[in-house]
Design an enzyme around this catalytic site. Structure first.
Site, PDB file in Angstrom:
ATOM      1  N   CYS A   1      43.190  55.181  77.812  1.00 26.77           N
ATOM      2  CA  CYS A   1      42.281  56.387  77.653  1.00 26.77           C
ATOM      3  C   CYS A   1      43.396  57.498  77.573  1.00 26.77           C
ATOM      4  O   CYS A   1      44.488  57.152  76.701  1.00 26.77           O
ATOM      5  CB  CYS A   1      41.950  56.171  79.139  1.00 26.77           C
ATOM      6  SG  CYS A   1      44.391  56.254  80.019  1.00 26.77           S
TER       7      CYS A   1
ATOM      8  N   CYS B   1      38.795  58.344  75.399  1.00 25.74           N
ATOM      9  CA  CYS B   1      39.688  58.789  74.453  1.00 25.74           C
ATOM     10  C   CYS B   1      39.297  59.734  73.421  1.00 25.74           C
ATOM     11  O   CYS B   1      39.646  59.937  72.326  1.00 25.74           O
ATOM     12  CB  CYS B   1      40.692  57.502  73.982  1.00 25.74           C
ATOM     13  SG  CYS B   1      40.155  56.693  73.090  1.00 25.74           S
TER      14      CYS B   1
ATOM     15  N   CYS C   1      40.391  56.717  68.655  1.00 24.16           N
ATOM     16  CA  CYS C   1      40.944  55.685  68.624  1.00 24.16           C
ATOM     17  C   CYS C   1      40.475  54.877  67.639  1.00 24.16           C
ATOM     18  O   CYS C   1      39.254  55.875  66.689  1.00 24.16           O
ATOM     19  CB  CYS C   1      39.868  54.807  69.837  1.00 24.16           C
ATOM     20  SG  CYS C   1      40.369  53.581  70.420  1.00 24.16           S
TER      21      CYS C   1
END
Length: 133
Positions: A11, A85, A89
């Site tokens: 996150c 996120c 990522c």
């Protein structure tokens, strides 16, 4: 996937959602799964309300420390669970990715964090079943 699957929860701040998810899976999977969590912009400390909510479940996050998301962490994981996120990522072929849309517990009162915690637990239980842990 290896004999012991590796799961990475990500996150933004690694201070609430991903920490709770990692703790639930670690508690359930013990030595049958490798569990990691990280944040694209880690906070200085774990959200104290998330800590309180997890203590109610018998899981202590007081010693947990937010960690920065690295490419190596994603590369090492078999399963990557993201929670807000976004594009931070990295994506590698052959990995299982899931995006869990969950409210951020930051700044929320305990009663609202409990709802988020319970939803995370439900999703972690389903994930664990799918991994056979």
């Amino acid at each position: 996937m290896t004999d012991t699957p590796a799961v990475l929860f990500v996150c933004v701040h690694n201070a609430g959602r991903s920490q709770m998810a990692a703790a639930f899976l670690q508690d359930r999977g013990a030595h049958r799964v490798d569990v990691f969590s990280a944040g694209s912009e880690p906070a200085d400390r774990i959200n104290p309300i998330a800590v309180e909510a997890m203590l109610e479940e018998g899981i202590d996050l007081r010693a947990a420390v937010p960690a920065i998301l690295t490419t190596d962490a994603v590369r090492a994981a078999d399963v990557v669970i993201t929670m807000g996120c976004g594009d931070a990522c990295p994506v590698f072929p052959g990995k299982r990715y899931e995006d869990w849309e969950l409210d951020d517990p930051a700044g929320r009162p305990l009663d609202e964090v409990r709802v988020i915690r319970d939803e995370i637990r439900r999703r972690v239980e389903a994930l664990a079943e799918s991994l056979g842990v």
